[in-house]
Design a protein around this motif. Sequence first.
Motif, short mmCIF file in Angstrom:
data_model
loop_
_atom_site.label_atom_id
_atom_site.label_comp_id
_atom_site.label_asym_id
_atom_site.label_seq_id
_atom_site.Cartn_x
_atom_site.Cartn_y
_atom_site.Cartn_z
N HIS A 1 37.01 36.54 27.04
CA HIS A 1 37.39 35.75 27.96
C HIS A 1 38.25 36.31 29.05
CE1 HIS A 1 37.78 32.35 30.78
NE2 HIS A 1 39.18 32.83 30.68
N LEU A 2 37.91 36.74 30.22
CA LEU A 2 38.51 37.84 30.91
C LEU A 2 39.02 36.86 32.26
CD1 LEU A 2 36.07 40.88 31.49
CD2 LEU A 2 38.36 40.57 30.00
N PRO A 3 40.46 36.83 32.29
CA PRO A 3 40.85 35.70 33.39
C PRO A 3 40.50 36.60 34.56
CG PRO A 3 42.57 37.32 32.70
CD PRO A 3 41.48 37.72 31.77
N VAL A 4 40.39 35.49 35.70
CA VAL A 4 40.27 35.95 37.04
C VAL A 4 41.40 36.41 37.63
CG1 VAL A 4 39.40 34.95 39.43
CG2 VAL A 4 38.16 34.27 37.06
N LEU A 5 41.57 37.63 37.98
CA LEU A 5 42.68 38.06 38.76
C LEU A 5 42.56 38.24 40.37
CD1 LEU A 5 43.44 41.09 36.11
CD2 LEU A 5 44.47 38.79 36.23
N PHE A 6 41.29 38.29 40.57
CA PHE A 6 40.68 38.32 42.01
C PHE A 6 39.25 37.93 42.05
CE2 PHE A 6 40.37 42.58 40.89
CZ PHE A 6 39.27 43.01 41.28
N PHE A 7 38.87 37.45 43.12
CA PHE A 7 37.51 37.35 43.60
C PHE A 7 37.36 37.80 44.83
CE2 PHE A 7 39.10 33.14 44.27
CZ PHE A 7 38.31 32.71 45.45
N THR A 8 36.09 38.20 45.38
CA THR A 8 35.61 38.14 46.53
C THR A 8 34.83 37.09 47.22
OG1 THR A 8 35.45 40.51 46.07
CG2 THR A 8 34.04 39.75 48.00
#
Length: 160
Positions: free
Chosen positions: A96-103
Motif C-alpha cells: 500500500h503506497l501512501p498518496v504523497l501528492f496527486f495531479t
Amino acid sequence: MRDDLDRALRENKNGLNRISDKTRLSHRLFETSELNVRLFDLEPIVSLAEVLIAPNCHVIHNDSFQSPPGGGITSWHQDDHAHYIVTHGDPPTNVHLPVLFFTANYHLTDVTDIEHGGTEVIPRSHLFGATPPERLEGTEWESQIHYNLGRAGSVVLFNN
C-alpha cells in the motif's frame, strides 16, 4: 482560464517550456491568474486532498499547457519515477503506497472523444514496479487503458 493561459504563453511570464514542437507549458499560473488561485479552494477537490494527503497539504505547482490537435505527449510515461522497482518475478500484491501528492488536470476544452485526448491512464499502474513501454499496443497493459474523457470544466485526478 483559457484566456489567462493564452496570455501567459504569449507574454512568456512564467517560464515557457516546450514539451514538444506543438505543446507549450506555462509554470506557476497562480502568480498571474486569480482564477488559477481559486482552483485551490474548489470542492470537493480540496477536501479530498486533505483526506488523502494531510489537513495541512499544499499546492506544489500550478502548471498549464496547451496540446493542439497533433500535439501533446504521444508516448506512455510516468509523471514521476516508479516508487519501487520489481527486479524479478511478479509485483507484490501486499503493498500500500501512501498518496504523497496527486495531479488534478482540469479540462479547459471538451475532451469527449478518444481522438481528442491524451487522457489515458492505467489504473493501479503505480503498483507495477516498472516503467511502462513507450507503446502499449500488443502488451498485457493494452486492455487496462482507461480514457478520462469529459467536458470543459471536468477534472481528472491521478497519481504519477
